[in-house]
Scaffold this motif. Structure first.
Motif, PDB file in Angstrom:
ATOM      1  N   TYR A   1       0.823  -1.224   0.000  1.00 45.93           N
ATOM      2  CA  TYR A   1       0.000   0.000   0.000  1.00 45.93           C
ATOM      3  C   TYR A   1       0.847   1.260   0.000  1.00 45.93           C
ATOM      4  O   TYR A   1       0.471   2.266  -0.607  1.00 45.93           O
ATOM      5  CB  TYR A   1      -1.004  -0.060   1.145  1.00 45.93           C
ATOM      6  N   GLN A   2       2.003   1.199   0.672  1.00 42.91           N
ATOM      7  CA  GLN A   2       2.938   2.319   0.561  1.00 42.91           C
ATOM      8  C   GLN A   2       3.337   2.526  -0.894  1.00 42.91           C
ATOM      9  O   GLN A   2       3.445   3.637  -1.377  1.00 42.91           O
ATOM     10  CB  GLN A   2       4.242   1.971   1.298  1.00 42.91           C
ATOM     11  N   ARG A   3       3.603   1.395  -1.544  1.00 42.13           N
ATOM     12  CA  ARG A   3       4.067   1.437  -2.934  1.00 42.13           C
ATOM     13  C   ARG A   3       3.047   2.149  -3.818  1.00 42.13           C
ATOM     14  O   ARG A   3       3.359   3.107  -4.508  1.00 42.13           O
ATOM     15  CB  ARG A   3       4.290   0.018  -3.443  1.00 42.13           C
ATOM     16  N   VAL A   4       1.796   1.677  -3.759  1.00 48.23           N
ATOM     17  CA  VAL A   4       0.816   2.227  -4.700  1.00 48.23           C
ATOM     18  C   VAL A   4       0.554   3.700  -4.384  1.00 48.23           C
ATOM     19  O   VAL A   4       0.454   4.534  -5.281  1.00 48.23           O
ATOM     20  CB  VAL A   4      -0.474   1.377  -4.723  1.00 48.23           C
ATOM     21  N   GLU A   5       0.527   4.022  -3.112  1.00 49.17           N
ATOM     22  CA  GLU A   5       0.264   5.417  -2.751  1.00 49.17           C
ATOM     23  C   GLU A   5       1.381   6.317  -3.270  1.00 49.17           C
ATOM     24  O   GLU A   5       1.138   7.338  -3.915  1.00 49.17           O
ATOM     25  CB  GLU A   5       0.122   5.542  -1.230  1.00 49.17           C
ATOM     26  N   ALA A   6       2.623   5.922  -2.994  1.00 52.44           N
ATOM     27  CA  ALA A   6       3.752   6.757  -3.402  1.00 52.44           C
ATOM     28  C   ALA A   6       3.850   6.851  -4.918  1.00 52.44           C
ATOM     29  O   ALA A   6       4.092   7.927  -5.474  1.00 52.44           O
ATOM     30  CB  ALA A   6       5.044   6.184  -2.826  1.00 52.44           C
ATOM     31  N   MET A   7       3.626   5.727  -5.604  1.00 50.18           N
ATOM     32  CA  MET A   7       3.802   5.755  -7.059  1.00 50.18           C
ATOM     33  C   MET A   7       2.706   6.571  -7.738  1.00 50.18           C
ATOM     34  O   MET A   7       2.966   7.324  -8.682  1.00 50.18           O
ATOM     35  CB  MET A   7       3.867   4.328  -7.614  1.00 50.18           C
ATOM     36  N   VAL A   8       1.466   6.427  -7.258  1.00 49.83           N
ATOM     37  CA  VAL A   8       0.375   7.211  -7.844  1.00 49.83           C
ATOM     38  C   VAL A   8       0.634   8.702  -7.613  1.00 49.83           C
ATOM     39  O   VAL A   8       0.441   9.535  -8.501  1.00 49.83           O
ATOM     40  CB  VAL A   8      -0.982   6.787  -7.242  1.00 49.83           C
ATOM     41  N   GLU A   9       1.119   9.031  -6.416  1.00 47.91           N
ATOM     42  CA  GLU A   9       1.320  10.448  -6.127  1.00 47.91           C
ATOM     43  C   GLU A   9       2.519  11.023  -6.881  1.00 47.91           C
ATOM     44  O   GLU A   9       2.490  12.182  -7.296  1.00 47.91           O
ATOM     45  CB  GLU A   9       1.398  10.657  -4.608  1.00 47.91           C
ATOM     46  N   THR A  10       3.541  10.228  -7.092  1.00 47.92           N
ATOM     47  CA  THR A  10       4.670  10.710  -7.896  1.00 47.92           C
ATOM     48  C   THR A  10       4.225  10.896  -9.352  1.00 47.92           C
ATOM     49  O   THR A  10       4.569  11.884  -9.995  1.00 47.92           O
ATOM     50  CB  THR A  10       5.845   9.719  -7.821  1.00 47.92           C
ATOM     51  N   MET A  11       3.445   9.953  -9.831  1.00 52.30           N
ATOM     52  CA  MET A  11       2.915  10.045 -11.202  1.00 52.30           C
ATOM     53  C   MET A  11       2.170  11.371 -11.405  1.00 52.30           C
ATOM     54  O   MET A  11       2.300  12.018 -12.436  1.00 52.30           O
ATOM     55  CB  MET A  11       1.985   8.862 -11.438  1.00 52.30           C
ATOM     56  N   ASP A  12       1.408  11.760 -10.382  1.00 52.94           N
ATOM     57  CA  ASP A  12       0.623  12.992 -10.451  1.00 52.94           C
ATOM     58  C   ASP A  12       1.475  14.244 -10.653  1.00 52.94           C
ATOM     59  O   ASP A  12       0.983  15.248 -11.147  1.00 52.94           O
ATOM     60  CB  ASP A  12      -0.156  13.164  -9.146  1.00 52.94           C
ATOM     61  N   GLU A  13       2.733  14.166 -10.207  1.00 56.24           N
ATOM     62  CA  GLU A  13       3.576  15.360 -10.301  1.00 56.24           C
ATOM     63  C   GLU A  13       3.987  15.661 -11.746  1.00 56.24           C
ATOM     64  O   GLU A  13       4.411  16.765 -12.042  1.00 56.24           O
ATOM     65  CB  GLU A  13       4.833  15.186  -9.443  1.00 56.24           C
ATOM     66  N   TYR A  14       3.909  14.678 -12.610  1.00 55.71           N
ATOM     67  CA  TYR A  14       4.436  14.864 -13.964  1.00 55.71           C
ATOM     68  C   TYR A  14       3.417  14.692 -15.090  1.00 55.71           C
ATOM     69  O   TYR A  14       3.578  15.262 -16.153  1.00 55.71           O
ATOM     70  CB  TYR A  14       5.561  13.858 -14.229  1.00 55.71           C
ATOM     71  N   PHE A  15       2.416  13.842 -14.864  1.00 56.11           N
ATOM     72  CA  PHE A  15       1.620  13.368 -16.006  1.00 56.11           C
ATOM     73  C   PHE A  15       0.168  13.810 -15.931  1.00 56.11           C
ATOM     74  O   PHE A  15      -0.290  14.324 -14.919  1.00 56.11           O
ATOM     75  CB  PHE A  15       1.717  11.842 -16.086  1.00 56.11           C
TER      76      PHE A  15
END
Ligand code: HEM
Ligand code: SF4
Ligand code: FES
Lengths: 272, 258
Positions: free
Chosen positions: B201-215
């Motif tokens: 769950y840490q993984r999906v949260e962090a990856m979705v939020e990082t994705m939001d910064e660029y795409f």
């Protein structure tokens, strides 16, 4: 326009998290995936309303019924029933207003999320492709969500002014649903407007209903093959049902008869 | 004997650097073997250009066998060109005909600035992986293979997601410039496996939020799946969405610590 690379904080590594989080729901809503959940849930509320609204309106085809020894329009009785929902637990019209509150909130959230995501998507590709794209699966419905959505929003305002408040309907009599419907939809431009707006709604729902399964994470080999079919079904149901009303008024199948007792008279008699 | 294609017109994007304006340039290939790959065709063109004293066209490539994800190119309006489930390096000239005009553009997204000509910087995909696309195993020797039993269908599904080569075609093809297929693939690959559960769950949260910064954001057009050289299904996006919602409920206390 120049393109620049922005390197944000790397958030999930051993370095630990940076900024403090917003309260739960706002935190969730702040990401695109969260906003899509909100779009999908408010969309489901919208679909629930549109489908039940359409089914309720089918009562115009029942015509008149006998109530308290008087001939009245069934749909007028239904209108009264909605105002009387949960009486006497709650005073008259209170529950109806609660339902309306949910709908208004849902539409506003839906539009807010759509706006936020549209801005985000524009920023994600500031320089467009300079040659023609050859789309393979994106269809007319998926690519026009914003436009069909705006048409539906404008239509909702018109529709309220026409048949709820009566501002746009010179022959409007409060509470007399059948009479108002006939009076409004007998005007040819208005009938055309209703058909066009409902086709736009159908197109919106054709992509929206399929899309919400993905947004909600509802993906399962057991029902995946039904998702597109469900979307086509919802869209067809809404378009056929709703477009039938203007068409049938124009065809003279729905025709107001002034000799039929109005619900107001019925209630006054009951009170005496 | 292999057949030859003749008189191919290439309409290719040339751009000096990230901030200089670019334009299409036309080149003609008089004759090319239909067994040549698309990139070999560009190599031949570059040789012609160099011999004529002109600057070669810059494009990305590395393995040339469809596994590294370095090649890119928008060919005739399709990411990686007309052939399904194929990276640009595996596309062959036999898919074209003599006399064709072929348009070649770089990937376009604000997250992928153009370095030069057809080459773009795809580093934001690395930022997403850095934020959660790994399994932490900071101590001990390498465990024996097959020590952890994994049901075959689960292993297969994880493997399908793990096929992603990180090329960015999904972003390039998406009308919104969203990276949900890439991120969904990386999340699904690890979140399906037993080894990935601890950080799920840490993984999906962090990856979705990082994705939001660029795409951009996903509107479920499905263009990414059609463009993906590994034919990764948009099912992975639904898996990511479902896990993202769960992450907000399950891990709340732990993750909200600063
Ligand atoms: C009031 C004006 C409206 C606007 C501006 C609007 C706009 C949009 C937009 C832009 C999307 C996003 C498409 C995407 O991201 O894929 C969307 C999705 C959707 N809309 Fe609307 N819409 C409106 C009204 C409605 C109404 C009245 C309904 C229901 C009857 C509805 C149902 C949906 C559904 C189910 C989705 C799919 C959610 C998802 O993608 O997960 N919309 N709408
Ligand atoms: S999901 Fe497919 S298109 Fe996207 S980066 Fe991975 S391999 Fe490329
Ligand atoms: S060059 Fe490695 S995938 Fe095409």
């Amino acid at each position: 326009m120049s393109q620049t690379l922005r390197r944000g904080p790397v958030s999930g590594t051993a370095v630990g998290r940076g900024a403090k989080r917003k309260p739960f729901l706002l935190d969730f809503y702040s990401t695109a995936v969260g906003k899509k959940y909100v779009m999908a849930i408010t969309g489901i509320i919208g679909i629930g309303f549109v489908v039940s609204h359409m089914i309720g309106n089918l009562k115009v085809y029942i015509g008149t019924v006998t109530e308290g020894g008087q001939e009245v329009y069934d749909i007028d009785v239904y209108g009264e029933f909605l105002r009387d929902l949960l009486v006497p637990i709650l005073p008259r019209t209170v529950f109806l207003w609660l339902l309306r509150g949910v709908l208004i909130g849902a539409v506003l959230l839906h539009i807010h999320a759509a706006y936020g995501l549209t801005v985000m998507n524009r920023k994600a590709r500031p320089v467009k492709y300079q040659s023609a794209r050859d789309y393979e699966v994106a269809n007319f419905a998926s690519r026009t969500m914003r436009w069909t959505g705006i048409i539906v929003a404008l239509f909702i305002i018109w529709h309220l002014a026409d048949l709820t408040w009566g501002w746009a309907n010179p022959d409007f009599v409060r509470g007399e649903v059948y009479r108002n419907l006939d009076a409004s939809l007998s005007r040819i431009p208005v009938a055309i407007l209703y058909v066009v707006a409902n086709i736009a709604l159908g197109i919106h729902l054709f992509h929206g209903t399929w899309s919400l399964f993905q947004s909600m994470g509802w993906n399962n080999p057991k029902f995946n093959q039904w998702r597109k079919g469900a979307a086509a079904g919802v869209a067809t149901l809404v378009v056929v049902g709703n477009c039938s009303f203007p068409i049938m008024v124009q065809a003279g199948v729905i025709e107001f008869d002034p000799t039929v007792t109005s619900v107001h008279e019925l209630h006054e008699e009951a009170a005496e | 004997m292999s057949d030859k294609l003749t008189y191919i017109t290439l309409k290719i994007w040339r751009q000096g650097g990230p901030d200089t304006p670019g334009q299409f340039e036309h080149h003609v290939i008089e004759e090319i073997s239909e067994e040549a790959s698309f990139l070999e065709m560009l190599d031949i063109l570059n040789e012609q250009l160099i011999e004529a004293g002109k600057e070669a066209i810059v494009f990305d490539h590395d393995c040339r066998e469809g596994i590294c994800g370095t090649c890119s190119l928008m060919i005739d309006g399709k990411a990686h060109g007309p052939e399904k489930g194929t990276a640009t390096c595996q596309l062959h000239m036999r898919k074209f005909s003599s006399g064709d005009t072929i348009t070649v553009e770089p990937w376009r997204a604000s997250a992928f600035p153009i370095i030069k000509d057809l080459m773009v910087d795809r580093a934001p995909l690395d930022r997403i992986v850095e934020s959660g696309g790994f399994i932490s195993a900071e101590t001990g020797g390498a465990p024996d293979a097959n020590l952890i039993p994994i049901p075959k269908p689960v292993a297969d599904a994880a493997m399908d997601a793990a096929e992603c080569i990180g090329c960015g075609a999904c972003v390039a093809a998406c009308p919104n410039g969203a990276a949900n297929l890439f991120t969904g693939a990386k999340v699904t690959h690890l979140n399906l496996l037993p080894q990935g559960q601890a950080e799920r769950y840490q993984r999906v949260e962090a990856m979705v939020e990082t994705m939001d910064e660029y795409f951009g954001s996903c509107t479920n057009h499905g263009e990414c799946e059609a463009a993906c050289p590994k034919s990764i299904s948009i099912d992975v996006i639904a898996v990511m969405n479902a896990d993202y919602l769960k992450s907000k409920f399950k891990n709340r206390k732990k993750l909200s610590r600063t």
